[in-house]
Motif scaffolding. Structure first.
Motif, PDB file in Angstrom:
ATOM      1  N   ILE A  17       0.839  -1.206   0.000  1.00 18.75           N
ATOM      2  CA  ILE A  17       0.000   0.000   0.000  1.00 18.75           C
ATOM      3  C   ILE A  17       0.867   1.247   0.000  1.00 18.75           C
ATOM      4  CG2 ILE A  17      -1.631   1.343   1.384  1.00 18.75           C
ATOM      5  CD1 ILE A  17      -2.880  -1.385   2.219  1.00 18.75           C
ATOM      6  N   ALA A  18       1.906   1.261   0.817  1.00 19.69           N
ATOM      7  CA  ALA A  18       2.799   2.421   0.892  1.00 19.69           C
ATOM      8  C   ALA A  18       3.483   2.665  -0.453  1.00 19.69           C
ATOM      9  CB  ALA A  18       3.837   2.217   1.988  1.00 19.69           C
ATOM     10  N   LYS A  19       3.952   1.577  -1.085  1.00 22.26           N
ATOM     11  CA  LYS A  19       4.596   1.713  -2.393  1.00 22.26           C
ATOM     12  C   LYS A  19       3.602   2.212  -3.441  1.00 22.26           C
ATOM     13  CE  LYS A  19       8.273  -1.726  -1.859  1.00 22.26           C
ATOM     14  NZ  LYS A  19       8.790  -3.031  -2.330  1.00 22.26           N
ATOM     15  N   ALA A  20       2.374   1.693  -3.390  1.00 23.86           N
ATOM     16  CA  ALA A  20       1.352   2.110  -4.360  1.00 23.86           C
ATOM     17  C   ALA A  20       1.008   3.581  -4.171  1.00 23.86           C
ATOM     18  CB  ALA A  20       0.103   1.240  -4.210  1.00 23.86           C
ATOM     19  N   GLN A  21       0.882   4.034  -2.940  1.00 20.20           N
ATOM     20  CA  GLN A  21       0.574   5.446  -2.687  1.00 20.20           C
ATOM     21  C   GLN A  21       1.726   6.336  -3.121  1.00 20.20           C
ATOM     22  OE1 GLN A  21      -0.446   5.265   1.489  1.00 20.20           O
ATOM     23  NE2 GLN A  21      -2.646   5.199   1.032  1.00 20.20           N
ATOM     24  N   SER A  22       2.941   5.898  -2.903  1.00 20.43           N
ATOM     25  CA  SER A  22       4.102   6.659  -3.327  1.00 20.43           C
ATOM     26  C   SER A  22       4.122   6.788  -4.845  1.00 20.43           C
ATOM     27  CB  SER A  22       5.379   5.970  -2.828  1.00 20.43           C
ATOM     28  OG  SER A  22       6.518   6.612  -3.342  1.00 20.43           O
ATOM     29  N   ARG A  23       3.882   5.689  -5.520  1.00 13.72           N
ATOM     30  CA  ARG A  23       3.862   5.705  -6.991  1.00 13.72           C
ATOM     31  C   ARG A  23       2.729   6.576  -7.502  1.00 13.72           C
ATOM     32  NH1 ARG A  23       6.152   6.442 -11.462  1.00 13.72           N
ATOM     33  NH2 ARG A  23       5.260   5.306 -13.204  1.00 13.72           N
ATOM     34  N   GLN A  24       1.596   6.537  -6.837  1.00  9.75           N
ATOM     35  CA  GLN A  24       0.456   7.363  -7.226  1.00  9.75           C
ATOM     36  C   GLN A  24       0.819   8.845  -7.112  1.00  9.75           C
ATOM     37  OE1 GLN A  24      -3.024   6.923  -4.718  1.00  9.75           O
ATOM     38  NE2 GLN A  24      -4.368   7.106  -6.497  1.00  9.75           N
ATOM     39  N   GLY A  25       1.529   9.218  -6.076  1.00  9.29           N
ATOM     40  CA  GLY A  25       1.977  10.595  -5.913  1.00  9.29           C
ATOM     41  C   GLY A  25       2.949  11.005  -7.003  1.00  9.29           C
ATOM     42  N   LEU A  27       3.113   9.742 -10.047  1.00 11.56           N
ATOM     43  CA  LEU A  27       2.356   9.878 -11.296  1.00 11.56           C
ATOM     44  C   LEU A  27       1.599  11.197 -11.335  1.00 11.56           C
ATOM     45  CD1 LEU A  27       0.979   6.240 -11.716  1.00 11.56           C
ATOM     46  CD2 LEU A  27       2.748   7.362 -13.077  1.00 11.56           C
ATOM     47  N   GLN A  28       1.057  11.605 -10.209  1.00 10.96           N
ATOM     48  CA  GLN A  28       0.329  12.882 -10.139  1.00 10.96           C
ATOM     49  C   GLN A  28       1.264  14.046 -10.422  1.00 10.96           C
ATOM     50  OE1 GLN A  28      -2.859  13.465  -9.930  1.00 10.96           O
ATOM     51  NE2 GLN A  28      -2.794  15.661  -9.628  1.00 10.96           N
ATOM     52  N   LYS A  29       2.458  14.029  -9.833  1.00 12.07           N
ATOM     53  CA  LYS A  29       3.437  15.094 -10.057  1.00 12.07           C
ATOM     54  C   LYS A  29       3.865  15.148 -11.521  1.00 12.07           C
ATOM     55  CE  LYS A  29       5.375  15.246  -5.412  1.00 12.07           C
ATOM     56  NZ  LYS A  29       6.542  14.985  -4.565  1.00 12.07           N
ATOM     57  N   GLU A  30       4.071  13.963 -12.126  1.00 11.96           N
ATOM     58  CA  GLU A  30       4.436  13.910 -13.540  1.00 11.96           C
ATOM     59  C   GLU A  30       3.327  14.487 -14.414  1.00 11.96           C
ATOM     60  OE1 GLU A  30       5.413   9.845 -14.455  1.00 11.96           O
ATOM     61  OE2 GLU A  30       7.091   9.826 -13.043  1.00 11.96           O
ATOM     62  N   LYS A  31       2.101  14.168 -14.078  1.00 14.53           N
ATOM     63  CA  LYS A  31       0.954  14.673 -14.841  1.00 14.53           C
ATOM     64  C   LYS A  31       0.883  16.198 -14.766  1.00 14.53           C
ATOM     65  CE  LYS A  31      -4.045  13.940 -15.151  1.00 14.53           C
ATOM     66  NZ  LYS A  31      -5.201  13.226 -14.558  1.00 14.53           N
TER      67      LYS A  31
END
Length: 107
Positions: A17-25, A27-31
């Protein structure tokens, strides 16, 4: 990539979950970065500046967070002061009811 979460224990799930949330963040910054670059490219293509399109940003107020000198002082307790701004303090109202004038309480 499919992850069989039924075979994971509590700590493994927490880590996933922690890794997924980190990756989600990430991706948001890249977007946001891609969108910002697109907008800047469009503005530049039209021969304008960011301020031309969105207006200049207002400078921060110099008065924000400054203190105002005391205007009134409690005759019964000189430590209590009031700037004359905002709601009147209780001691000020009590002094007025007791017959003290505003002029008598000027600091």
């Amino acid at each position: 990539m499919a992850v069989d979460i039924k075979n994971l224990n509590h700590s493994q799930l927490t880590e996933l979950i922690a890794k997924a949330q980190s990756r989600q963040g990430e991706l948001q910054k890249e977007k946001v970065t891609r969108l910002r670059d697109k907008i800047n490219a469009m503005i530049k293509e039209e021969g304008l500046t960011f301020d031309d399109v969105f207006g200049q940003r207002a400078p921060k107020s110099k008065r924000a967070g400054t203190t105002v000198a005391a205007k009134y002082r409690n005759p019964a307790d000189p430590e209590q002061v009031w700037s004359g701004r905002g709601k009147r303090p209780r001691w000020f109202n009590d002094a007025l009811k007791a017959g003290t004038s505003e002029k008598d309480m000027l600091a």
